[in-house]
Scaffold this active site. Structure first.
Site, PDB file in Angstrom:
ATOM      1  N   GLY A  49      18.610  21.627  89.365  1.00 47.39           N
ATOM      2  CA  GLY A  49      17.512  21.349  88.447  1.00 47.39           C
ATOM      3  C   GLY A  49      17.562  22.076  87.124  1.00 47.39           C
ATOM      4  O   GLY A  49      17.191  21.527  86.089  1.00 47.39           O
ATOM      5  N   GLU A 103      15.279  28.825  85.766  1.00 44.08           N
ATOM      6  CA  GLU A 103      14.721  27.835  86.712  1.00 44.08           C
ATOM      7  C   GLU A 103      14.114  26.664  85.953  1.00 44.08           C
ATOM      8  O   GLU A 103      13.617  26.825  84.845  1.00 44.08           O
ATOM      9  CB  GLU A 103      13.615  28.488  87.551  1.00 44.08           C
ATOM     10  CG  GLU A 103      14.059  28.998  88.900  1.00 44.08           C
ATOM     11  CD  GLU A 103      14.400  27.907  89.907  1.00 44.08           C
ATOM     12  OE1 GLU A 103      14.559  26.727  89.524  1.00 44.08           O
ATOM     13  OE2 GLU A 103      14.523  28.237  91.091  1.00 44.08           O
ATOM     14  N   ASP A 107       7.280  27.043  91.712  1.00 46.98           N
ATOM     15  CA  ASP A 107       6.179  26.403  92.429  1.00 46.98           C
ATOM     16  C   ASP A 107       5.513  27.475  93.303  1.00 46.98           C
ATOM     17  O   ASP A 107       4.721  28.269  92.819  1.00 46.98           O
ATOM     18  CB  ASP A 107       6.785  25.236  93.223  1.00 46.98           C
ATOM     19  CG  ASP A 107       5.788  24.408  93.979  1.00 46.98           C
ATOM     20  OD1 ASP A 107       4.633  24.326  93.561  1.00 46.98           O
ATOM     21  OD2 ASP A 107       6.160  23.820  95.010  1.00 46.98           O
ATOM     22  N   ASP A 163      13.659  16.606  89.620  1.00 45.60           N
ATOM     23  CA  ASP A 163      13.977  15.349  90.302  1.00 45.60           C
ATOM     24  C   ASP A 163      12.993  14.986  91.397  1.00 45.60           C
ATOM     25  O   ASP A 163      12.290  15.846  91.930  1.00 45.60           O
ATOM     26  CB  ASP A 163      15.360  15.446  90.940  1.00 45.60           C
ATOM     27  CG  ASP A 163      15.337  16.328  92.183  1.00 45.60           C
ATOM     28  OD1 ASP A 163      14.933  17.509  92.072  1.00 45.60           O
ATOM     29  OD2 ASP A 163      15.696  15.842  93.276  1.00 45.60           O
TER      30      ASP A 163
HETATM   31  P1  IMP Z   1       9.402  27.227  95.053  1.00 43.69           P
HETATM   32  O1  IMP Z   1      10.418  27.946  95.870  1.00 43.69           O
HETATM   33  O2  IMP Z   1       8.246  26.745  95.889  1.00 43.69           O
HETATM   34  O3  IMP Z   1       8.934  28.005  93.842  1.00 43.69           O
HETATM   35  O4  IMP Z   1      10.048  25.878  94.549  1.00 43.69           O
HETATM   36  C1  IMP Z   1      10.998  25.841  93.592  1.00 43.69           C
HETATM   37  C2  IMP Z   1      11.816  24.572  93.704  1.00 43.69           C
HETATM   38  O5  IMP Z   1      11.041  23.490  94.230  1.00 43.69           O
HETATM   39  C3  IMP Z   1      12.266  24.119  92.346  1.00 43.69           C
HETATM   40  O6  IMP Z   1      13.490  24.698  91.979  1.00 43.69           O
HETATM   41  C4  IMP Z   1      12.354  22.614  92.529  1.00 43.69           C
HETATM   42  O7  IMP Z   1      13.611  22.268  93.064  1.00 43.69           O
HETATM   43  C5  IMP Z   1      11.310  22.283  93.566  1.00 43.69           C
HETATM   44  N1  IMP Z   1      10.052  21.775  92.969  1.00 43.69           N
HETATM   45  C6  IMP Z   1       8.826  22.340  93.026  1.00 43.69           C
HETATM   46  N2  IMP Z   1       7.898  21.591  92.397  1.00 43.69           N
HETATM   47  C7  IMP Z   1       8.553  20.522  91.915  1.00 43.69           C
HETATM   48  C8  IMP Z   1       8.129  19.370  91.143  1.00 43.69           C
HETATM   49  O8  IMP Z   1       6.953  19.183  90.771  1.00 43.69           O
HETATM   50  N3  IMP Z   1       9.111  18.489  90.825  1.00 43.69           N
HETATM   51  C9  IMP Z   1      10.411  18.631  91.204  1.00 43.69           C
HETATM   52  N4  IMP Z   1      10.835  19.687  91.928  1.00 43.69           N
HETATM   53  C10 IMP Z   1       9.918  20.630  92.283  1.00 43.69           C
END
Ligand code: IMP
Length: 179
Positions: A49, A103, A107, A163
């Protein structure tokens, strides 16, 4: 680009235009320059991403730095699975180095916490993060998020590297899933 796009079974509505994203990235680049100009950092791109964000950002960084890549995966469709898989690991000596993670989106912060620990355990001097987008309502970690292009609501977005099951990364604008 059109106001709406359909990817697989979902429709997405244009949310942040390419111009606004370029402006935000230029601001993030300026802040990174101030902090890292003399420190010879390693910029760590999280595949897949962050590729698009990284390319846009790196062109604006006018100081000596190196890049490296890791690949982690925690998402399936539009949901975080909660488990982080390391698909491609770190393959260089980072002892004593300043690391800046790049990044596309932060999220819940699980990926960041996982990476932060991995990098500190490998001997990094310090670890920070620059992200194109962040969802503050979803963020559950204690670590600070240092450079943020856009804080966005807790809704699924695509485009500019982000994506939906592999699709949408090539869109120059960011789109939000239609309610
Ligand atoms: P985290 O570990 O929950 O912070 O998630 C991070 C990863 O989740 C990112 O690198 C994305 O690959 C994916 N992600 C989280 N939210 C989205 C979104 O709204 N669209 C696309 N990918 C997301």
């Amino acid at each position: 680009m059109s106001e709406k796009v359909t990817l697989l079974d979902k429709t997405f509505v244009k949310y942040i235009t390419a111009d606004k994203i370029d402006e935000a990235i230029a601001k993030v680049a300026a802040d990174i320059m101030l902090e890292y100009r003399y420190d010879d950092p390693i910029l760590l791109i999280t595949l897949n991403g962050a590729i698009v964000f990284a390319v846009d950002l790196l062109k604006q960084l006018d100081f000596p730095c190196r890049i490296s890549c890791v690949k982690l995966s925690s998402y399936s469709g539009t949901e975080s699975t909660g488990t982080i898989n390391s698909l491609i690991g770190l393959n260089e000596d980072i002892r004593g180095k300043r690391i800046l993670i790049l990044e596309d989106i932060v999220d819940t912060g699980r990926t960041y916490v996982h990476l932060h620990k991995m990098l500190m355990d490998a001997g990094a001097k310090d670890v920070r993060i620059a992200t194109m987008t962040m969802k503050p309502e979803a963020y559950k970690a204690d670590l600070p998020v240092h450079y943020v292009g856009f804080s966005i609501p807790n809704k699924f977005v695509v485009g500019r590297g982000l994506d939906y099951d592999g699709y949408g990364r090539n869109l120059p604008d960011i789109y939000q899933v239609e309610s």
